[in-house]
Design an enzyme around this catalytic site. Structure first.
Site, mmCIF file in Angstrom:
data_model
loop_
_atom_site.group_PDB
_atom_site.id
_atom_site.type_symbol
_atom_site.label_atom_id
_atom_site.label_comp_id
_atom_site.label_asym_id
_atom_site.label_seq_id
_atom_site.Cartn_x
_atom_site.Cartn_y
_atom_site.Cartn_z
ATOM 1 N N GLY A 70 -61.071 -39.389 48.550
ATOM 2 C CA GLY A 70 -61.349 -37.975 48.270
ATOM 3 C C GLY A 70 -61.180 -37.626 46.802
ATOM 4 O O GLY A 70 -61.989 -36.892 46.221
ATOM 5 N N CYS A 71 -60.154 -38.171 46.188
ATOM 6 C CA CYS A 71 -59.880 -37.877 44.776
ATOM 7 C C CYS A 71 -60.951 -38.477 43.879
ATOM 8 O O CYS A 71 -61.332 -37.887 42.862
ATOM 9 C CB CYS A 71 -58.493 -38.375 44.389
ATOM 10 S SG CYS A 71 -57.193 -37.533 45.329
ATOM 11 N N THR A 72 -61.465 -39.645 44.270
ATOM 12 C CA THR A 72 -62.544 -40.266 43.500
ATOM 13 C C THR A 72 -63.820 -39.454 43.634
ATOM 14 O O THR A 72 -64.513 -39.205 42.639
ATOM 15 C CB THR A 72 -62.758 -41.721 43.965
ATOM 16 O OG1 THR A 72 -61.545 -42.447 43.747
ATOM 17 C CG2 THR A 72 -63.893 -42.385 43.216
#
Length: 139
Positions: free
Chosen positions: A30-32
Site C-alpha cells: 500500500g505504501c509503495t
C-alpha cells in the site's frame, strides 16, 4: 530527519503549499502504491508550487533505499519516535486480527502557503489518493 540526514521544518517551505502524508512503512504494497502515485503525479504537484513530504517511522537509510528503488522525487522524513505523527494525531492504536498495537493511520495534510492546515484526510486509501490530494490543493 530527511532521507538525506537533514533536519526539515515546515517553516522552511513557507510560501509554498505542502502535502504532508503519513504512511506506515517503506516498501510495503500500500505504501509503495501511494508513493508511486505521488511520484507519477509529481509534475502536477510542482505546477501548483506544492512540496510533497512523506513521513513514516522508518529510519533515513530505509527511506533512501525506498526512494532509490522507486525513483521517488520528493523528500521522505524519518519519525522513529513518532513525535511528528503524535503531533498530527495519526499515531494511533490499531487492531489487526485481534491484536492491538500502535501504528500510523494513513493520513494526508494539505498545508497552505501560510502554514495553515487547509485539509486533513484521515484513513485514506492508497489507490487514487494523489488525484484526491491534487484536487484539495489551494488555488
Amino acid at each position: 530527519m530527511s532521507d538525506a540526514g537533514e533536519r526539515v521544518t515546515l517553516a522552511s517551505f513557507k510560501g509554498s503549499p505542502i502535502v504532508l502524508y503519513f504512511y506506515p512503512k517503506d516498501d510495503t504494497p500500500g505504501c509503495t502504491t501511494e508513493a508511486c502515485e505521488f511520484r507519477d503525479e509529481y509534475s502536477r504537484f510542482r505546477q501548483h508550487g506544492a512540496v510533497v513530504l512523506g513521513v513514516s517511522p522508518d529510519d533515513e537509510a530505509s527511506h533512501l533505499r525506498f526512494k532509490e528503488k522507486y525513483s521517488l522525487p520528493f523528500t521522505l522524513l524519518a519519525d522513529p519516535d513518532h513525535s511528528v505523527a503524535d503531533a498530527y494525531g495519526v499515531w494511533v492504536e490499531k487492531n489487526m486480527y485481534g491484536k492491538k498495537r500502535m501504528g500510523i493511520n494513513r493520513s494526508t495534510f494539505v498545508i497552505d502557503a501560510e502554514g495553515n492546515v487547509a485539509r486533513a484526510m484521515y484513513g485514506v486509501k492508497p489507490e487514487g489518493h494523489a488525484d484526491e490530494v491534487l484536487e484539495a490543493l489551494p488555488g
